[in-house]
Design a protein around this motif. Structure first.
Motif, PDB file in Angstrom:
ATOM      1  N   UNK A   1      -5.063  -1.454  13.040  1.00 11.91           N
ATOM      2  CA  UNK A   1      -3.966  -1.966  11.553  1.00 11.91           C
ATOM      3  C   UNK A   1      -5.108  -2.287  11.091  1.00 11.91           C
ATOM      4  N   UNK A   2      -4.334  -1.641  10.058  1.00  9.48           N
ATOM      5  CA  UNK A   2      -4.655  -1.891   8.553  1.00  9.48           C
ATOM      6  C   UNK A   2      -3.940  -2.718   7.525  1.00  9.48           C
ATOM      7  N   UNK A   3      -2.863  -2.274   7.252  1.00  8.42           N
ATOM      8  CA  UNK A   3      -1.769  -2.834   6.300  1.00  8.42           C
ATOM      9  C   UNK A   3      -2.191  -3.763   5.483  1.00  8.42           C
ATOM     10  N   UNK A   4      -2.379  -3.291   4.670  1.00 10.02           N
ATOM     11  CA  UNK A   4      -3.353  -3.832   3.694  1.00 10.02           C
ATOM     12  C   UNK A   4      -3.538  -2.954   2.551  1.00 10.02           C
ATOM     13  N   UNK A   5      -2.696  -1.904   2.306  1.00 13.26           N
ATOM     14  CA  UNK A   5      -2.431  -0.865   1.218  1.00 13.26           C
ATOM     15  C   UNK A   5      -3.800  -0.180   0.813  1.00 13.26           C
ATOM     16  N   UNK A   6      -4.015   1.096   0.769  1.00 12.04           N
ATOM     17  CA  UNK A   6      -5.064   1.897   0.529  1.00 12.04           C
ATOM     18  C   UNK A   6      -3.939   2.425  -1.324  1.00 12.04           C
ATOM     19  N   UNK A   7      -5.896   3.199  -1.689  1.00 10.44           N
ATOM     20  CA  UNK A   7      -5.878   3.504  -3.238  1.00 10.44           C
ATOM     21  C   UNK A   7      -4.639   3.207  -4.178  1.00 10.44           C
ATOM     22  N   UNK A   8      -4.994   2.937  -5.071  1.00  9.89           N
ATOM     23  CA  UNK A   8      -4.931   1.987  -6.131  1.00  9.89           C
ATOM     24  C   UNK A   8      -3.956   2.014  -6.782  1.00  9.89           C
ATOM     25  N   UNK A   9      -2.404   2.521  -6.732  1.00  8.76           N
ATOM     26  CA  UNK A   9      -1.537   2.014  -6.501  1.00  8.76           C
ATOM     27  C   UNK A   9      -0.586   2.986  -5.982  1.00  8.76           C
ATOM     28  N   UNK A  10       1.133   1.995  -5.435  1.00  8.47           N
ATOM     29  CA  UNK A  10       1.742   2.441  -4.839  1.00  8.47           C
ATOM     30  C   UNK A  10       2.199   3.862  -4.523  1.00  8.47           C
ATOM     31  N   UNK A  11       2.236   4.791  -3.570  1.00 10.86           N
ATOM     32  CA  UNK A  11       2.252   6.982  -4.171  1.00 10.86           C
ATOM     33  C   UNK A  11       1.457   7.121  -5.019  1.00 10.86           C
ATOM     34  N   UNK A  12       0.563   6.755  -4.749  1.00 14.49           N
ATOM     35  CA  UNK A  12      -1.134   7.233  -5.708  1.00 14.49           C
ATOM     36  C   UNK A  12      -1.917   8.196  -4.687  1.00 14.49           C
ATOM     37  N   UNK A  13      -2.132   8.258  -3.797  1.00 11.33           N
ATOM     38  CA  UNK A  13      -2.598   8.643  -2.647  1.00 11.33           C
ATOM     39  C   UNK A  13      -2.856   9.872  -2.497  1.00 11.33           C
ATOM     40  N   UNK A  14      -3.893   9.971  -2.691  1.00 15.26           N
ATOM     41  CA  UNK A  14      -4.388  12.041  -1.821  1.00 15.26           C
ATOM     42  C   UNK A  14      -4.457  11.656  -0.580  1.00 15.26           C
TER      43      UNK A  14
ATOM     44  N   UNK B   1      -4.416  14.664   1.366  1.00 18.36           N
ATOM     45  CA  UNK B   1      -5.340  15.412   1.515  1.00 18.36           C
ATOM     46  C   UNK B   1      -6.603  15.625   0.931  1.00 18.36           C
ATOM     47  N   UNK B   2      -7.058  14.598   0.834  1.00 16.65           N
ATOM     48  CA  UNK B   2      -8.525  14.421  -0.258  1.00 16.65           C
ATOM     49  C   UNK B   2      -8.506  13.094   0.311  1.00 16.65           C
ATOM     50  N   UNK B   3      -9.681  12.546  -1.171  1.00 20.79           N
ATOM     51  CA  UNK B   3     -10.400  11.855  -0.797  1.00 20.79           C
ATOM     52  C   UNK B   3      -9.435  10.513  -1.161  1.00 20.79           C
ATOM     53  N   UNK B   4      -9.307   9.440  -0.335  1.00 19.18           N
ATOM     54  CA  UNK B   4      -8.101   7.856  -0.270  1.00 19.18           C
ATOM     55  C   UNK B   4      -8.765   6.781  -1.347  1.00 19.18           C
ATOM     56  N   UNK B   5      -9.505   6.614  -2.379  1.00 23.22           N
ATOM     57  CA  UNK B   5      -9.888   5.568  -2.981  1.00 23.22           C
ATOM     58  C   UNK B   5      -9.479   5.427  -3.946  1.00 23.22           C
ATOM     59  N   UNK B   6      -9.758   3.843  -4.400  1.00 24.83           N
ATOM     60  CA  UNK B   6      -9.888   2.678  -3.699  1.00 24.83           C
ATOM     61  C   UNK B   6      -9.428   2.631  -1.764  1.00 24.83           C
ATOM     62  N   UNK B   7     -10.508   2.103  -0.955  1.00 26.15           N
ATOM     63  CA  UNK B   7     -10.554   1.822   0.448  1.00 26.15           C
ATOM     64  C   UNK B   7     -11.015   0.773   0.970  1.00 26.15           C
ATOM     65  N   UNK B   8     -11.603   0.786   2.237  1.00 24.66           N
ATOM     66  CA  UNK B   8     -11.755  -0.911   2.662  1.00 24.66           C
ATOM     67  C   UNK B   8     -13.604  -0.992   2.430  1.00 24.66           C
ATOM     68  N   UNK B   9     -13.832   1.106   2.301  1.00 25.69           N
ATOM     69  CA  UNK B   9     -15.076   1.121   1.796  1.00 25.69           C
ATOM     70  C   UNK B   9     -15.607  -0.065   0.395  1.00 25.69           C
ATOM     71  N   UNK B  10     -14.721  -0.194  -0.543  1.00 26.31           N
ATOM     72  CA  UNK B  10     -14.880  -0.717  -1.700  1.00 26.31           C
ATOM     73  C   UNK B  10     -14.404  -2.468  -0.788  1.00 26.31           C
ATOM     74  N   UNK B  11     -14.530  -2.786  -0.201  1.00 28.26           N
ATOM     75  CA  UNK B  11     -14.433  -3.906  -0.965  1.00 28.26           C
ATOM     76  C   UNK B  11     -14.832  -4.761   0.802  1.00 28.26           C
ATOM     77  N   UNK B  12     -16.283  -4.458   1.022  1.00 23.60           N
ATOM     78  CA  UNK B  12     -17.221  -4.261   2.682  1.00 23.60           C
ATOM     79  C   UNK B  12     -17.709  -3.488   3.383  1.00 23.60           C
ATOM     80  N   UNK B  13     -16.252  -2.762   4.334  1.00 18.85           N
ATOM     81  CA  UNK B  13     -16.225  -2.214   5.152  1.00 18.85           C
ATOM     82  C   UNK B  13     -17.635  -0.658   5.213  1.00 18.85           C
ATOM     83  N   UNK B  14     -18.385  -0.670   5.608  1.00 22.00           N
ATOM     84  CA  UNK B  14     -19.315   0.080   5.827  1.00 22.00           C
ATOM     85  C   UNK B  14     -18.852   1.281   6.664  1.00 22.00           C
TER      86      UNK B  14
END
Ligand code: NG6
Ligand code: CA
Length: 527
Positions: A137-150, A152-165
């Motif tokens: 469970x994450x529940x801390x949001x993904x992507x830049x802004x609400x509703x902006x996630x793709x 079907x493609x890359x969802x960024x920023x994400x955990x990889x941008x806050x320290x998770x390999x």
């Protein structure tokens, strides 16, 4: 073992806080440092009284109990907030979520709440040379802004941008769309024939909704007036609208298996290097729809069965450590993100079959509440090599894990990073029985407790959540409880002890004035 001893005697011998950079460097240069792996197991909505080593009688949790029996069981440890998003935000950042007004319960299409420029506990471990992972469970949001996630493609920023390999996550909760796993920044098992669309505003034409099609709710129906009656996935209606997903859609009955398998895989893959792994279980959050292996086993319905499933997950993780020879030198911290709730939105018979079981132990309130059961949670520290088994009554807060673990792995904390986190490593390892001077808890309003006295800030929010039947602890009056003598917070003694009220209020105001100023207290938004 010899190498390990060298690092321990160098870094931890005598005073725990006397780790010197020179010593650590020297050990590293000689290839002789062997720091513990660190695993956070964060249950969802698991109450203080929900596991047998914390007094539950109606349900038995042998794996958690064994972790407690060979580790340190804390009796007075707190989350920062009584719901998931703000609680996990603080756990990861060492920053009080109540200082921001955008950390309430996140929708499944929320933007990432922890911003990439923030430093998380995972970043800290990475700087210390750890491999880091987040599963469940994450529940801390993904992507830049609400509703902006793709989706079907890359969802960024994400955990990889806050320290998770590595990450393998559900975006929000089991009861919120999208109902797919996201591995690193892409939907896992992506099904190109069923592109994913997600909305929290309007339904997708042609997609049946739970509220109109109860006959399609073959697995669980929502409780009356709780919502949870929108998109239907796997015979269960959810919060939010969703289209597509195809073979990527999760099956609720397999969620625990998936989380356990991914956690075990991570442990196996990284057995050679020190690792930091966060495992957020979906259990025992709603919709509770455990695997058939657990159904009917607790006698308390799906909620009790989900507790057994959680316990099984813990067993799987511990077995994997054993198999890899990592049990001795892995620091496992097991806790929950907030207190318990019985009916949180689905007709799973949790209320009817609860019997004598008290998810909140002897405390008042539960999830969403300012009362003690909202934020006082199970908290077990297990590190056979270093932590002696026992019980600790030290006053603890999850906010301090960042600074305490930074001290453990000898990482400096830059100014502005984890500003509310304090180093309580000695208490965490059982070498200090006092812990914090006070903890601050948030549940719409704020409370402060020094372990004996607890003060709840007066407010005009509702005092009772009719849907979940929770006493929320809100009142326009000042409230003061002696939580040592009156853990059930029955006697408001504010009028009898004005000095205590004044003292705690001043301490809280001092904290509020620090750091990033709190804009306003917003109760968690219903999503
Ligand atoms: C609430 C939901 C509840 C749960 C909670 C989040 C309603 C009426 N209730 O708003 O079911 O999803 O949010 O739980 O919508 S948490 O543990 O992730 O914070
Ligand atoms: Ca929760």
């Amino acid at each position: 073992m010899a190498n390990l001893k060298l690092w321990l005697s160098c870094g931890l011998g005598g005073s725990l806080l006397s780790v010197t950079a020179g010593c650590a460097n020297q050990a590293e240069e000689n290839g002789q440092s062997q720091r513990p792996n660190v695993i956070f197991i964060v249950a969802d909505d698991l109450g203080y009284g929900d596991i047998s080593c914390y007094g539950a009688k109606a349900v038995s949790t042998p794996h958690v109990d064994s972790l407690a029996a060979t580790g340190l069981r804390f009796t007075n440890a707190h989350t920062v907030a009584a719901t998931s998003t703000p609680s996990r935000y603080s756990l990861f950042t060492g920053h009080y979520s109540w200082r921001r007004d955008d950390t309430g319960i996140a929708a499944g299409n929320a933007g990432m709440i922890i911003r990439p420029e923030q430093t998380t506990v995972a970043d800290m471990f990475k700087s210390a040379g750890y491999t880091t992972g987040a599963i469940g469970k994450w529940h801390l949001g993904l992507g830049d802004k609400v509703g902006s996630q793709d989706w079907n493609g890359e969802i960024t920023p994400g955990p990889q941008d806050i320290g998770f390999d590595y990450s393998y996550l559900m975006a929000a909760t089991g009861d919120r769309v999208p109902c797919v796993w996201i591995e690193n920044c892409k939907v896992a098992n992506y099904d190109a024939s069923a592109p994913i669309q997600v909305s929290y505003d309007k339904p997708f034409p042609g997609e049946p909704l739970g509220k109109d099609h109860p006959e399609l709710l073959t697995k669980l129906k929502p409780s009356l007036n709780h919502g949870h009656n929108q998109a239907i996935v796997n015979g269960i209606s959810r919060i939010g609208y969703m289209k597509g997903g195809g073979k990527a859609l999760w099956k609720d009955e397999d969620i625990a298996d998936t989380i356990a398998a991914k956690a075990v895989q991570f442990i196996e893959r990284h057995k050679e290097t020190p690792f930091f792994l966060y495992v957020g279980t979906n259990d025992i959050h709603v919709p509770r729809y455990p695997n058939a292996r657990f159904v009917g086993k607790s006698g308390m319905g799906y909620r009790g069965d989900a507790i057994l499933q959680f316990d099984w997950t813990v067993g799987k993780i511990m077995d994997a450590l054993k198999e890899q020879g990592l049990s001795e030198n892995t620091l496992v911290i097991l806790t929950s993100d907030n207190g318990p709730v019985v009916d949180d939105g689905y007709q799973d018979q949790a209320v009817e079959l609860l019997g004598d079981h008290k998810p909140w132990g002897e405390m008042r309130g539960g999830k969403y509440s300012n009362f003690e059961a909202g934020t006082r949670v199970p908290f077990i520290v297990n590190w056979p090599l270093k932590v002696k088994p026992g019980q600790s009554d030290a006053l603890m807060s999850q906010i301090d894990l960042f600074a305490s673990l930074a001290s453990l792995v000898d990482q400096p904390i830059a100014k502005g990073t984890a500003p509310d986190s304090r180093n309580h490593l000695p208490a965490l390892l059982g070498q200090d029985s006092k812990g914090r001077d006070y903890v601050i808890e948030s549940a719409g309003s704020l409370s402060i407790s020094d372990g004996e006295w607890k003060y709840i800030v007066p407010n005009k929010l509702s005092s009772y959540n009719k849907l979940t039947r929770t006493e929320l602890g809100n009142s326009p009056q000042e409230q003061l409880y002696n939580v040592r003598k009156d853990i059930g917070e029955q006697q408001n003694v504010a009028a009898d002890y004005p000095e205590e009220v004044k003292r705690l209020k001043a301490l809280l105001e001092q904290e509020q004035a620090k750091g990033i100023p709190m804009k306003k207290l917003t109760p968690a938004k219903k999503q």
